[in-house]
Scaffold this motif. Structure first.
Motif, mmCIF file in Angstrom:
data_model
loop_
_atom_site.group_PDB
_atom_site.id
_atom_site.type_symbol
_atom_site.label_atom_id
_atom_site.label_comp_id
_atom_site.label_asym_id
_atom_site.label_seq_id
_atom_site.Cartn_x
_atom_site.Cartn_y
_atom_site.Cartn_z
ATOM 1 N N SER A 3 0.718 -1.113 0.086
ATOM 2 C CA SER A 3 -0.011 0.042 0.008
ATOM 3 C C SER A 3 1.001 1.295 -0.085
ATOM 4 C CB SER A 3 -0.899 0.110 1.153
ATOM 5 O OG SER A 3 -1.760 -1.070 1.407
ATOM 6 N N TRP A 5 0.767 5.632 0.024
ATOM 7 C CA TRP A 5 -0.236 7.090 0.035
ATOM 8 C C TRP A 5 0.891 8.160 0.084
ATOM 9 C CZ3 TRP A 5 -0.118 2.602 3.585
ATOM 10 C CH2 TRP A 5 -1.407 2.127 3.854
ATOM 11 N N ASN A 71 -5.400 1.718 6.377
ATOM 12 C CA ASN A 71 -5.351 3.132 6.104
ATOM 13 C C ASN A 71 -4.251 3.792 6.631
ATOM 14 O OD1 ASN A 71 -6.421 5.593 5.371
ATOM 15 N ND2 ASN A 71 -8.038 5.488 6.975
ATOM 16 N N CYS A 72 -4.004 5.193 6.266
ATOM 17 C CA CYS A 72 -2.932 5.968 6.686
ATOM 18 C C CYS A 72 -3.262 7.284 7.362
ATOM 19 C CB CYS A 72 -1.740 5.891 5.830
ATOM 20 S SG CYS A 72 -0.302 6.724 6.586
ATOM 21 N N LYS A 84 -3.502 10.857 -0.290
ATOM 22 C CA LYS A 84 -4.358 10.169 -1.411
ATOM 23 C C LYS A 84 -3.401 8.591 -1.528
ATOM 24 C CE LYS A 84 -2.888 10.857 -5.726
ATOM 25 N NZ LYS A 84 -2.558 11.349 -7.035
ATOM 26 N N LYS A 85 -4.476 7.619 -1.671
ATOM 27 C CA LYS A 85 -3.865 6.364 -1.858
ATOM 28 C C LYS A 85 -3.622 6.130 -3.218
ATOM 29 C CE LYS A 85 -4.255 1.849 -0.467
ATOM 30 N NZ LYS A 85 -5.124 0.776 0.444
#
Length: 87
Positions: A3, A5, A71-72, A84-85
């Motif tokens: 993932s 971000w 999530n971050c 923004k991912k």
């Protein structure tokens, strides 16, 4: 699974990466500022950047395990910055 971000603040690009095997990383302008391998708890990554006035700003990023994934959350000098991912 990886993932990523990103956020931009005054031409500074902040990128947080999470990879199950490689750990969590915080980059500012492509330079690694913090790194952790932590399989069982939410890591907190810290770093810094300089704004346009030359002031040093503190960065804190927290990767959070949620029901459907990760999530971050990003804070710069105690103010939450939208992320923004990317991946």
């Amino acid at each position: 699974m990886k993932s990523i971000w990103e956020a931009t603040l005054e031409d500074n690009v902040i990128r947080i990466e999470n990879n199950w095997f490689a750990g969590e990383k915080l980059f500012v302008n492509e330079k690694l500022q913090d790194f952790q391998v932590n399989y069982f708890s939410s890591p907190i990554l810290t770093g810094h950047l300089k704004n346009s006035e030359g002031n040093k700003l503190r960065i804190k990023a927290n990767i959070i395990q949620e029901f459907f994934g990760l999530n971050c959350v990003l804070f710069i000098d105690d103010e939450q910055i939208p992320l923004k991912k990317v991946k």
